[in-house]
Design a protein around this motif. Structure first.
Motif, short mmCIF file in Angstrom:
data_model
loop_
_atom_site.label_atom_id
_atom_site.label_comp_id
_atom_site.label_asym_id
_atom_site.label_seq_id
_atom_site.Cartn_x
_atom_site.Cartn_y
_atom_site.Cartn_z
N ARG A 1 30.35 33.56 57.46
CA ARG A 1 29.45 34.90 57.71
C ARG A 1 29.43 35.72 56.53
N LEU A 2 30.45 36.00 55.87
CA LEU A 2 30.24 36.85 54.71
C LEU A 2 29.64 36.20 53.71
N LEU A 3 29.68 35.15 53.13
CA LEU A 3 29.07 34.31 52.09
C LEU A 3 27.56 34.11 52.49
N GLU B 1 32.55 47.52 51.82
CA GLU B 1 33.70 47.28 52.80
C GLU B 1 33.51 45.89 53.10
N ALA B 2 32.39 45.14 53.29
CA ALA B 2 32.84 43.35 53.31
C ALA B 2 33.31 42.97 52.30
N LEU B 3 33.09 43.25 50.94
CA LEU B 3 33.64 42.70 49.87
C LEU B 3 35.22 43.20 50.08
N LEU B 4 35.58 44.31 50.28
CA LEU B 4 37.04 44.51 50.57
C LEU B 4 37.68 43.81 51.54
N ALA C 1 38.92 45.31 44.42
CA ALA C 1 38.23 44.27 45.22
C ALA C 1 37.50 43.52 44.02
N LEU C 2 37.64 41.77 43.84
CA LEU C 2 37.13 41.29 43.00
C LEU C 2 35.79 40.61 43.55
#
Length: 931
Positions: A533-535, A543-546, A635-636
């Motif tokens: 879902r995120l990709l 927030e999504a990356l964290l 966060a990377l």
């Protein structure tokens, strides 16, 4: 409402040895009967006797009575007192009624696990274990909560310790826990963990997901300690301190502090002037609460949030003490209380007494798993159930429905979901409230100020009810868009969110009730869905990356599997990695992130990082002091996150993954392709200064350096990443790393492969390797291959000038020998030591011949050399020089190169001697040995 009466279900005739059971129950003597326990399905009755000898007697009800005479009973006659018996929940799919597992716990800490199988031999012993670590420990109470066995044990003082005070002697107990899992043939127990120590004698009572620790007043505890009790949540790892004279809890705190006195020390001063009523009887509820009968005659409900609610007050002439026979039970919205031989049925919502039934003898309340809404009784004459007057014998169900929202909530199957809505609303409003008064679910429901949770609960009810689903089906069939009401439109727009909310609650239930394997499978499935879902998102916010970083940190192996699935990676085993993921997924993966890339200033020299201050984005300056741990605290970006996962689980895939990412980047137009590379690319003056145009190989190299791998492994991967990038400067950097490690075969292979990319890169590689030839002899086995890489525009003059300008100084150690002979050497020019590593003209002869043959028109400058005599010329008179074997005039190099002719390359070693002597006259010592 209609009157309520008792209906007999059994006279014990359908139980094994029913007459004996009737005789035991008719004793009606607490000194002989310790306790009576019923199985959850009502088919097994266990009686623990004190006299004439400690024993356990079990009576079973068989579905096929003809098997009863041949079945083994669970009858035990022991010397050690039995603390309690309880049934274990089979978490691997549920324990059927024919496969019940019961635990018998002794005061010594020994526990026996028995299993009942009607189709086999009845009761048989599964195993015997020891709960306590200490052989001197004494178990005083025990219960089972979810997949935990929890008990309170007394630990006697050590023989070597001094005599304890009276206060200290009362605090020699501790509360312990052990995980358990019921298998087909055994019960697996985990290690002993102490939840609370230095506490008084507590009675542990399990209720839902909570364990209540009640003071044992029979053991005469300290006055202040008996004034409060604890509620412990193993799931949330927290304690709640409460008292019977206050409706709200005294304090809530984390269970990290396991010392009893430290938990309650600040409450003793508050309780010292108070005299709270004693707890005379108690009974757990199914939702985590606790029914309490106090010495004042109040019947109270302790809710799982710690609020103590008074429900019903007994008549003034009803004195409550320990000698009075009492029994409590909660059946949805109805409370049942037995006082002596009177059964009181009370409405939980309003506290009104619904019915009072006089019993023929004392009885015990119990809950039947098949009908948890109806009070069941066990007396000396049989088993009974409460029914409405005139109810058919085939339908013994008993439900009392009172008006009000909470009644519907408790009956409806979606009640737990709605309860969760109000609990979340409590947390939300409490965080934004300026009042210290804690909010409760009841206050939200009845206060009238908070409409949002009530509206959401109403929507949930409508969605979960079958009526709404049928209405929705009718509306969709009729296609009546014009007749859809506003509420139906709202429900339709929220349907996706509601489905997600319901599915989330189902997942929570699976995680709580499932076995270890089921939980692992569920976590893997959830991680795969979330990563995909995120990709697949068009853009990831902070927030999504964290959140994505936290997934890969908490579930590393599941995250790696999810990444492979989302990118559809396939490795054919021959060094080729492919992906069938859509371009949108790769766009998210290759995005530069929310801030400047941390590798815009990264450059490597001989495998080590260096600072590039010319770039606008200098990560090392901004992150000074963070060292290699900066990637874990921040966060990377997605690409770095996936590279780290690849490195941890498949390090050999990292270069191939970079190659695949560059291919996808070029095909989808997400950044600069390989064809756009330039020689100013890594210098900080080209397009790489842009934060969004940092090359992928630089991002991968920085991540690799931050992971602190093995030095050799890091350099090997650095070389592979540099070569895969296809960038000219990166290829040259890889060659330098290989040369620093003296991997000459690999150097020549890389040079042969990369020289074909462009003439400019060919020229740079050949120049670097020719300089290395001038310094040492390690490349001699590969000279034939090296000479084939000579660029077309190189001449003899260019080659010799390049060699002479890169010769080491005379003071250079022997491992990098000089082209020129030193005056301190034992051999005199033009001859050298046979073991010397100095470069000679003979080594360059094949290269020079090849270059001369490429020239279409021979130069007239070389005629005198081609026609030179076969004997050496006479030696010139010796003249003193400043430094033998050194070049003092740069123009001498040019003169020397201009005087070399092709004849030199065709001469024999004897002929070369005189020629080399002539060159010596130009103040340059030329070693004459050939190869």
């Amino acid at each position: 409402m209609a009157g309520l009466v008792l209906k007999q279900l059994s006279d014990f005739g359908d139980f094994s040895h029913g007459k004996e059971l009737t005789e035991i129950l008719s004793l009606n003597n607490n000194e002989q009967i310790n306790s009576v326990r019923m199985s959850p399905d009502g088919r097994h009755i266990h009686v623990v006797l004190r006299k004439p000898k400690v024993s356990l007697v079990t009576f079973d009800k068989y579905e096929r009575p003809q098997l009863a005479p041949n079945q083994k009973k669970l009858d035990l006659c022991v010397n050690v007192p039995i603390v309690d018996i309880f049934y274990l929940e089979h978490h691997g799919g549920g324990s059927s009624s024919g496969a019940a597992v019961v635990a018998v716990v002794y005061e010594s800490g020994k526990v026996e696990f028995w299993k009942f199988q009607e189709c086999k031999s009845g009761w048989h012993l599964l195993q015997t274990s020891q709960l306590c670590n200490s052989p001197r420990a004494k178990v005083v109470s025990v219960c089972a909560c979810s997949n935990l066995i929890i008990w309170c044990e007394e630990r006697p003082p050590s023989e070597s310790s001094p005599v304890l005070s009276a206060t200290r002697n009362k605090l020699r107990y501790c509360v312990c826990r052990r995980d358990f899992e019921v298998n087909e043939t055994a019960v697996s127990l985990g290690g002993v963990k102490i939840a609370l120590h230095n506490n008084p004698d507590f009675t542990v009572v399990s209720s839902g997901e909570y364990v209540h620790l009640l003071p044992d007043l029979k053991s005469k505890p300290l006055l202040n300690i008996s004034k409060f009790f604890l509620s412990w949540s193993p799931r949330y790892d927290s304690f709640t301190v409460s008292t019977t004279c206050k409706n709200t809890p005294l304090k809530k705190l984390s269970a990290k502090e396991s010392d009893f006195m430290k938990l309650v020390i600040d409450c003793l001063g508050y309780l010292s002037p108070l005299e709270p009523p004693e707890i005379c009887s108690f009974s757990p509820t199914a939702c985590g609460g606790l029914l309490l009968l106090l010495s004042t005659g109040w019947l109270c409900l302790l809710q799982k949030d710690g609020v103590l609610r008074q429900v019903y007050k007994l008549e003034d002439n009803c004195l409550v003490n320990y000698s009075t026979h009492t029994s409590l039970g909660m059946y949805e919205d109805t409370l049942a209380l037995i006082m002596g031989q009177n059964l009181h049925l009370i409405d939980l919502n309003c506290g009104r007494e619904l019915e009072k039934i006089v019993l023929m003898s004392e009885a015990l309340l119990y809950t039947n798993r098949a009908d948890m809404c109806t009070p069941h009784l066990l007396s000396e004459t049989g088993l009974f159930v409460v029914v409405s007057r005139g109810t058919d014998s085939r339908d013994c169900s008993f439900k009392i429905k009172s008006p009000g929202f909470s009644t519907v909530e408790s009956i409806h199957p979606g009640a737990l979901l709605v309860e969760a809505v109000f609990e979340e609303a409590c947390k939300y409003y409490q965080q934004r409230s300026l009042s210290s008064t804690p909010l409760t679910v009841d206050s939200l429901k009845k206060g009238g100020r908070f409409q949002a949770p009530i509206s959401l609960a109403s929507i949930l009810f409508s969605y979960l009810s079958a009526g709404f689903k049928q209405k929705g089906a009718q509306l969709s069939q009729n296609g009546g868009g014009g007749c859809i009401t506003g509420q139906d439109k709202l429900m339709g727009s929220l349907e996706a969110e509601l489905k997600a909310l319901v599915s989330l609650e189902e997942v929570k239930g699976t995680l709580v009730r499932g076995s270890v394997k089921e939980v692992e499978a569920m976590c893997e499935s959830l991680v795969e869905k979330e990563v995909l879902r995120l990709l697949s998102s068009p853009e990831l916010d902070k927030e999504a990356l964290l959140y994505l970083n936290s997934i890969f940190s908490i579930f590393p192996s599941e995250g790696w599997k999810a990444a492979q699935s989302a990118l559809q990676l396939h490795y054919n085993g021959e060094g080729f990695l492919s992906s069938r993921a859509p371009p949108d997924v790769w766009k998210t993966v290759l995005s530069a992130g929310l801030s400047s890339s941390p590798v815009a200033s990264l450059s490597l020299t001989n495998g080590g990082p260096k600072h590039n201050r010319s770039l606008k984005v200098d990560y090392f300056t901004n992150c000074k002091g963070k060292s290699t741990t900066s990637t874990s605290s921040a966060a990377l970006p997605v690409f770095e996150l996936l590279c780290r996962s690849v490195f941890h689980f498949q390090p050999s895939w990292l270069p191939r993954f970079l190659e695949l990412a560059q291919k996808e980047q070029g095909s989808t137009g997400l950044g600069l392709g390989l064809a756009a590379s330039s020689w100013s690319f890594s210098s900080g003056r080209g397009g790489d200064c842009n934060e969004s145009n940092v090359p992928l190989y630089k991002r991968a190299l920085y991540l690799l350096s931050s992971l602190n791998p093995d030095r050799d492994q890091q350099q090997d991967l650095e070389v592979e990443l540099l070569l895969v990038s296809g960038r000219p400067n990166a290829i040259l950097q890889a060659l330098r790393i290989l040369m620093s490690k003296k991997q000459w075969y690999r150097v020549t292979q890389v040079a042969q492969k990369c020289c074909k990319q462009s003439p400019l890169l060919n020229k740079e590689i050949f120049t670097i390797l020719l300089c290395e030839v001038a310094h040492h002899r390690d490349l001699d086995p590969y000279l034939d291959l090296l000479w084939t890489l000579c660029p077309e525009d190189f001449t003899v003059t260019t080659i010799l000038n390049m060699v002479l300008k890169n010769l080491p100084s005379p003071n250079t150690p022997s491992h990098s020998s000089s082209f020129l002979a030193s005056s301190s050497t034992s051999s005199t020019p033009p001859f050298t030591d046979p073991h010397s590593t100095q470069v000679t003209v003979g080594l360059l002869k094949p290269l020079l011949r090849k270059v001369l043959q490429r020239e279409t028109k021979p130069s007239q400058r070389y005629v005198d050399i081609l026609q030179s005599p076969s004997f050496p010329p006479p030696a010139l008179p010796r003249q003193p020089t400043e430094q033998s074997g050194s070049v003092t005039d740069p123009s001498a190099d040019s003169d020397l190169c201009n005087n070399i002719t092709p004849a030199l390359l065709a001469e024999t070693p004897e002929q070369q001697t005189c020629t080399q002597t002539a060159i010596q006259r130009q103040r340059v010592a030329l070693p004459a040995n050939t190869v």
